[in-house]
Design a protein around this motif. Structure first.
Motif, mmCIF file in Angstrom:
data_model
loop_
_atom_site.group_PDB
_atom_site.id
_atom_site.type_symbol
_atom_site.label_atom_id
_atom_site.label_comp_id
_atom_site.label_asym_id
_atom_site.label_seq_id
_atom_site.Cartn_x
_atom_site.Cartn_y
_atom_site.Cartn_z
ATOM 1 N N ARG A 48 0.817 -1.215 0.000
ATOM 2 C CA ARG A 48 0.000 0.000 0.000
ATOM 3 C C ARG A 48 0.851 1.266 0.000
ATOM 4 N NH1 ARG A 48 -1.411 4.546 1.692
ATOM 5 N NH2 ARG A 48 0.425 4.408 2.995
ATOM 6 N N ARG A 49 0.520 2.162 -0.902
ATOM 7 C CA ARG A 49 1.236 3.428 -0.983
ATOM 8 C C ARG A 49 0.447 4.401 -1.861
ATOM 9 N NH1 ARG A 49 6.372 3.543 -4.654
ATOM 10 N NH2 ARG A 49 5.601 5.681 -4.717
ATOM 11 N N SER A 50 0.803 5.683 -1.791
ATOM 12 C CA SER A 50 0.187 6.668 -2.678
ATOM 13 C C SER A 50 1.034 6.815 -3.930
ATOM 14 C CB SER A 50 0.093 8.023 -1.980
ATOM 15 O OG SER A 50 -0.733 7.938 -0.847
ATOM 16 N N TYR A 126 -6.891 19.825 -7.812
ATOM 17 C CA TYR A 126 -5.974 20.798 -8.403
ATOM 18 C C TYR A 126 -4.756 20.133 -9.053
ATOM 19 C CZ TYR A 126 -8.553 24.422 -5.919
ATOM 20 O OH TYR A 126 -9.533 25.272 -5.481
ATOM 21 N N GLN A 127 -4.466 18.903 -8.692
ATOM 22 C CA GLN A 127 -3.252 18.274 -9.229
ATOM 23 C C GLN A 127 -3.487 17.827 -10.671
ATOM 24 O OE1 GLN A 127 -3.372 16.276 -5.338
ATOM 25 N NE2 GLN A 127 -1.145 16.129 -5.510
ATOM 26 N N ASP A 128 -2.443 17.949 -11.494
ATOM 27 C CA ASP A 128 -2.642 17.747 -12.935
ATOM 28 C C ASP A 128 -3.024 16.314 -13.314
ATOM 29 O OD1 ASP A 128 -0.166 16.707 -12.318
ATOM 30 O OD2 ASP A 128 0.973 17.978 -13.705
ATOM 31 N N VAL A 169 -9.957 1.171 -0.859
ATOM 32 C CA VAL A 169 -9.521 1.369 -2.253
ATOM 33 C C VAL A 169 -8.003 1.194 -2.360
ATOM 34 C CG1 VAL A 169 -9.325 3.072 -4.124
ATOM 35 C CG2 VAL A 169 -11.492 2.787 -2.893
ATOM 36 N N TYR A 170 -7.273 1.735 -1.384
ATOM 37 C CA TYR A 170 -5.819 1.540 -1.377
ATOM 38 C C TYR A 170 -5.470 0.048 -1.386
ATOM 39 C CZ TYR A 170 -3.790 6.223 -0.544
ATOM 40 O OH TYR A 170 -3.326 7.516 -0.675
ATOM 41 N N LEU A 171 -6.173 -0.724 -0.553
ATOM 42 C CA LEU A 171 -5.829 -2.154 -0.450
ATOM 43 C C LEU A 171 -6.227 -2.902 -1.715
ATOM 44 C CD1 LEU A 171 -6.676 -2.797 3.301
ATOM 45 C CD2 LEU A 171 -4.424 -2.558 2.239
ATOM 46 N N ILE A 182 -5.352 9.274 -2.270
ATOM 47 C CA ILE A 182 -6.471 10.009 -1.681
ATOM 48 C C ILE A 182 -6.103 11.487 -1.695
ATOM 49 C CG2 ILE A 182 -5.585 9.692 0.697
ATOM 50 C CD1 ILE A 182 -9.277 9.711 -0.217
ATOM 51 N N ARG A 183 -7.111 12.350 -1.921
ATOM 52 C CA ARG A 183 -6.782 13.776 -2.052
ATOM 53 C C ARG A 183 -7.776 14.663 -1.298
ATOM 54 N NH1 ARG A 183 -8.232 15.188 -6.458
ATOM 55 N NH2 ARG A 183 -9.013 13.305 -7.420
ATOM 56 N N ALA A 184 -7.192 15.597 -0.521
ATOM 57 C CA ALA A 184 -8.013 16.608 0.158
ATOM 58 C C ALA A 184 -7.838 17.984 -0.487
ATOM 59 C CB ALA A 184 -7.632 16.681 1.634
ATOM 60 N N TRP A 185 -6.821 18.110 -1.353
ATOM 61 C CA TRP A 185 -6.563 19.402 -2.016
ATOM 62 C C TRP A 185 -7.468 19.510 -3.233
ATOM 63 C CZ3 TRP A 185 -2.121 21.168 -5.594
ATOM 64 C CH2 TRP A 185 -2.143 22.579 -5.684
ATOM 65 N N VAL A 204 -16.214 15.418 0.738
ATOM 66 C CA VAL A 204 -15.227 15.168 1.797
ATOM 67 C C VAL A 204 -13.824 15.011 1.189
ATOM 68 C CG1 VAL A 204 -14.611 13.679 3.748
ATOM 69 C CG2 VAL A 204 -17.023 14.023 3.167
ATOM 70 N N LEU A 205 -13.662 14.067 0.304
ATOM 71 C CA LEU A 205 -12.341 13.764 -0.261
ATOM 72 C C LEU A 205 -12.521 13.253 -1.680
ATOM 73 C CD1 LEU A 205 -10.867 11.704 2.741
ATOM 74 C CD2 LEU A 205 -9.984 13.914 1.964
ATOM 75 N N SER A 206 -11.427 13.240 -2.418
ATOM 76 C CA SER A 206 -11.430 12.615 -3.740
ATOM 77 C C SER A 206 -10.282 11.610 -3.791
ATOM 78 C CB SER A 206 -11.286 13.692 -4.820
ATOM 79 O OG SER A 206 -11.363 13.118 -6.104
HETATM 80 C C1 LIG Z 1 -6.623 13.287 4.583
HETATM 81 C C2 LIG Z 1 -5.552 13.124 3.530
HETATM 82 C C3 LIG Z 1 -5.461 14.047 2.532
HETATM 83 C C4 LIG Z 1 -4.507 13.908 1.512
HETATM 84 N N1 LIG Z 1 -4.499 14.805 0.485
HETATM 85 C C5 LIG Z 1 -3.643 14.632 -0.544
HETATM 86 C C6 LIG Z 1 -3.709 15.494 -1.668
HETATM 87 O O1 LIG Z 1 -4.516 16.405 -1.754
HETATM 88 N N2 LIG Z 1 -2.854 15.256 -2.681
HETATM 89 C C7 LIG Z 1 -1.922 14.248 -2.652
HETATM 90 O O2 LIG Z 1 -1.184 14.095 -3.612
HETATM 91 N N3 LIG Z 1 -1.843 13.410 -1.587
HETATM 92 C C8 LIG Z 1 -2.689 13.561 -0.543
HETATM 93 N N4 LIG Z 1 -2.670 12.682 0.507
HETATM 94 C C9 LIG Z 1 -1.763 11.540 0.477
HETATM 95 C C10 LIG Z 1 -0.577 11.749 1.420
HETATM 96 O O3 LIG Z 1 0.275 12.754 0.889
HETATM 97 C C11 LIG Z 1 0.179 10.430 1.583
HETATM 98 O O4 LIG Z 1 -0.688 9.476 2.164
HETATM 99 C C12 LIG Z 1 1.398 10.600 2.444
HETATM 100 O O5 LIG Z 1 2.381 11.372 1.784
HETATM 101 C C13 LIG Z 1 2.019 9.261 2.838
HETATM 102 O O6 LIG Z 1 2.364 8.539 1.672
HETATM 103 P P1 LIG Z 1 1.820 7.045 1.431
HETATM 104 O O7 LIG Z 1 0.319 7.116 1.310
HETATM 105 O O8 LIG Z 1 2.496 6.590 0.159
HETATM 106 O O9 LIG Z 1 2.223 6.230 2.609
HETATM 107 C C14 LIG Z 1 -3.594 12.825 1.540
HETATM 108 C C15 LIG Z 1 -3.680 11.885 2.587
HETATM 109 C C16 LIG Z 1 -4.667 12.026 3.560
HETATM 110 C C17 LIG Z 1 -4.773 10.990 4.653
#
Ligand SMILES: Cc1cc2nc3c(=O)[nH]c(=O)nc-3n(C[C@H](O)[C@H](O)[C@H](O)COP(=O)(O)O)c2cc1C
Length: 214
Positions: A48-50, A126-128, A169-171, A182-185, A204-206
């Protein structure tokens, strides 16, 4: 569209959807979910990672069906779901922004219902990368379902519920070779306008999902 352009358009209230190519289907029946596949849980957690780089390749319908079921599908008799919610309010709705239109995920029927015949992906953040990745999910809290929750707790409870869905979804992504973040921006009012949400519904989130960029 670059992040800078998106931020500028957002400030002006001009972050708008794109038209879809061809017609948007009014409903999409999702195929039966394969509940046997995937990695064992500990291996999925280890992966799991972003990720923020996505290929444009579309998600096949069976993958989309499995992903949405993992996210917040019905997993037992009586309508219980794959993610928890306070007093089982099930207040989060999952909206699905595809190149072919924006849909509401009807978990009970395992189908998608069209809410906007537009390509909303670029409006979801907002991210491309959100513009071209094949799928952006939007988690929306419906406050009408939280009447039993004290007002002061509604936002934190619905954020926790959306977070649980996001982790599902991550899993699923980790287990199926997909990339996600996941994105809050996000521009919540632009998303609410584009989806035609009411005042009781709160974005809430995207979350973006797709195949990793090669
Ligand atoms: C509430 C929340 C909001 C986040 N918002 C963003 C976001 O807007 N854009 C983004 O690229 N990552 C966002 N992230 C992802 C985090 O940046 C990421 O989980 C963190 O850097 C750790 O990396 P990992 O998920 O790979 O472990 C968000 C994570 C959480 C929990």
């Amino acid at each position: 569209m670059s992040t800078l352009t998106k931020v500028a358009l957002g400030v002006m209230g001009q972050l708008r959807p794109r038209p879809v190519k061809g017609g948007a289907a009014a409903a999409i029946k999702l195929p039966a979910v394969n509940k046997r596949g995937g990695l064992p849980l500990m291996q999925a957690l280890a992966k799991r990672r972003s990720s923020r780089e996505f290929a444009r390749r579309p998600l096949p319908l069976p993958a989309l069906s499995g992903l949405l079921w993992a996210a917040f599908g019905v997993n037992r008799r009586g309508g219980g779901r794959t993610a928890p919610s306070a007093i089982n309010a099930q207040e989060i709705d999952v909206y699905v922004a595809l190149p072919t239109g924006a849909y509401f995920y009807d978990a009970k029927a395992q189908r998608l219902r069209l809410v906007a015949a537009k390509d909303l992906r670029r409006v979801t953040g907002y991210q491309d990368f959100v513009d071209e990745a094949p799928l952006d999910l939007v988690y929306v809290a419906d406050h009408r379902r939280m009447r039993m929750v004290p007002v002061a707790q509604r936002e934190s409870y619905s954020s926790a519920a959306a977070g649980a869905i996001a982790q599902n979804v991550y899993l699923f992504a980790a287990s199926n070779g997909l990339a996600t973040v996941i994105r809050a921006w996000i521009d919540r009012s632009a998303i609410a306008d584009a989806l035609g949400l009411s005042h009781d519904q709160q974005v809430v989130l995207s979350q973006t999902v797709g195949y990793p960029k090669a």
